[in-house]
Motif scaffolding. Structure first.
Motif, mmCIF file in Angstrom:
data_model
loop_
_atom_site.group_PDB
_atom_site.id
_atom_site.type_symbol
_atom_site.label_atom_id
_atom_site.label_comp_id
_atom_site.label_asym_id
_atom_site.label_seq_id
_atom_site.Cartn_x
_atom_site.Cartn_y
_atom_site.Cartn_z
ATOM 1 N N GLN A 182 86.532 45.491 22.627
ATOM 2 C CA GLN A 182 86.638 47.551 23.075
ATOM 3 C C GLN A 182 87.127 48.084 22.697
ATOM 4 O OE1 GLN A 182 86.470 46.904 27.543
ATOM 5 N NE2 GLN A 182 84.403 46.882 27.654
ATOM 6 N N ARG A 184 80.389 30.208 25.685
ATOM 7 C CA ARG A 184 81.204 31.222 25.234
ATOM 8 C C ARG A 184 81.877 31.197 26.894
ATOM 9 N NH1 ARG A 184 80.394 35.452 29.689
ATOM 10 N NH2 ARG A 184 80.400 37.520 28.481
ATOM 11 N N LYS A 240 85.518 40.438 25.272
ATOM 12 C CA LYS A 240 85.226 41.420 24.801
ATOM 13 C C LYS A 240 85.917 42.997 25.408
ATOM 14 C CE LYS A 240 81.834 44.898 28.533
ATOM 15 N NZ LYS A 240 81.257 44.283 29.582
ATOM 16 N N THR A 292 86.552 40.138 14.938
ATOM 17 C CA THR A 292 86.433 41.080 16.027
ATOM 18 C C THR A 292 86.860 42.713 15.239
ATOM 19 O OG1 THR A 292 85.956 40.205 17.572
ATOM 20 C CG2 THR A 292 87.748 42.119 17.652
ATOM 21 N N ARG A 302 78.729 40.650 18.454
ATOM 22 C CA ARG A 302 78.820 40.698 20.168
ATOM 23 C C ARG A 302 79.582 39.092 20.307
ATOM 24 N NH1 ARG A 302 75.247 43.254 23.427
ATOM 25 N NH2 ARG A 302 75.137 41.337 24.619
ATOM 26 N N VAL A 303 79.851 38.687 21.863
ATOM 27 C CA VAL A 303 80.126 38.077 21.860
ATOM 28 C C VAL A 303 79.933 36.290 22.127
ATOM 29 C CG1 VAL A 303 82.071 36.928 24.223
ATOM 30 C CG2 VAL A 303 82.297 39.019 24.118
ATOM 31 N N GLU A 304 78.622 36.817 22.768
ATOM 32 C CA GLU A 304 78.012 35.796 22.226
ATOM 33 C C GLU A 304 77.600 35.142 21.318
ATOM 34 O OE1 GLU A 304 77.177 38.376 23.568
ATOM 35 O OE2 GLU A 304 77.197 37.683 26.095
ATOM 36 N N ARG A 305 77.807 35.815 19.605
ATOM 37 C CA ARG A 305 77.222 35.418 18.439
ATOM 38 C C ARG A 305 78.673 34.925 18.291
ATOM 39 N NH1 ARG A 305 75.921 39.494 13.203
ATOM 40 N NH2 ARG A 305 76.126 38.235 11.884
#
Length: 284
Positions: free
Chosen positions: A215, A195, A211, A175, A183-186
């Protein structure tokens, strides 16, 4: 002594000292601050993707207060993604330590990872050890000696403290490296977790969701580009925001002010001096 001096504007209010060598514990950076004025200082803290520890070392009084009115002096810990934090005081001399979330979990025993933790007392987390460290730091004859003392204390705590899951550390690292663009899913797929599991473990250990972490990292990247003089439209386009309004909403949510105000924030004005080694100098 490492780099010390002043930046333009608000940074000229401070004498800033940094370590002369890279520390032994990755994910930790330190800087010493001494106010050049005895006038009252009142600074809004721009959220940063790290846990910050502030240790007052001078004869003055530094108080750190969060949006809920919690106020700490002496040794204060600002939790990850805490908003509405202000530092106030006179004749300030303090040591600030930035801890990556993974390191903070071990060093602080997870005590600052509770949702909404805001500003907490280091003494509440470390007990008498926090008081003894502060006394030794005050008695030290130089900033370099202070950095060494703080590093030794942090290293001991880190080695004895609870480690985050390797998957959580991996996701945080990805991150941060991507400026919050993955993306979080990836990230969950790359970590080999569902997830739901990633969301649960990440939040319990770091205090925020994946998430929210993305941000925060993206906001930090954008804030430093704004501080470097780039226009809001360009920053929004180059840092992954849908449009300028999206950037405005995130800046308002994290910093409580507009992008124009963030660009001139005194808290960011010292970064190229105090935290240049972190690699967060905004790109040209």
């Amino acid at each position: 002594m490492g780099s010390a001096g002043q930046d333009q504007g608000a940074a000229s209010l401070w004498d800033i000292a940094t370590p002369s060598r890279r520390g032994r514990l990755p994910g930790v950076s330190m800087a010493g601050f001494r106010a050049r004025t005895t006038d009252a200082v009142d600074l809004g803290v721009v959220p940063y993707p790290a846990v910050t520890v502030a240790l007052e070392l001078g004869d003055g009084a530094l108080a750190v207060e969060d949006a809920d009115g919690r106020r700490q002096s002496g040794g204060a810990v600002v939790g990850l993604a805490s908003v509405g934090v202000r530092g106030r005081g006179r004749d300030i001399e303090c040591l600030q330590v930035r801890l990556s979330p993974s390191v903070a979990h071990a060093v602080l025993g997870g005590g600052c990872a509770e949702p909404g933790a805001g500003v907490v007392s280091l003494e509440d987390l470390w007990g008498r050890e926090a008081v003894r460290l502060q006394e030794r730091l005050r008695a030290a004859g130089s900033w370099e000696a202070r950095f060494a003392l703080a590093e030794a204390a942090l290293l001991g705590r880190y080695e004895a403290g609870p480690a985050v899951d390797p998957e959580v550390a991996f996701v945080w690292g990805r991150t941060a490296a991507s400026h919050g663009a993955v993306r979080v899913e990836r990230l969950a797929d790359e970590a080999g977790w569902s997830r739901k599991r990633l969301w649960s473990r990440f939040r319990s250990q770091l205090g925020i969701t994946p998430k929210r972490a993305a941000q925060l990292v993206r906001f930090d990247h954008a804030a430093h580009r704004l501080a470097a003089g780039h226009g809001a439209a360009r920053v929004a386009a180059e840092t992954g925001y849908t449009d300028q309004s999206h950037l405005y909403r995130d800046v308002k949510a994290f910093a409580g002010v507009t992008p124009t105000a963030v660009a001139a924030a005194p808290w960011l004005a010292v970064d190229d001096v105090a935290w240049a080694a972190d690699g967060h100098r905004a790109e040209s």
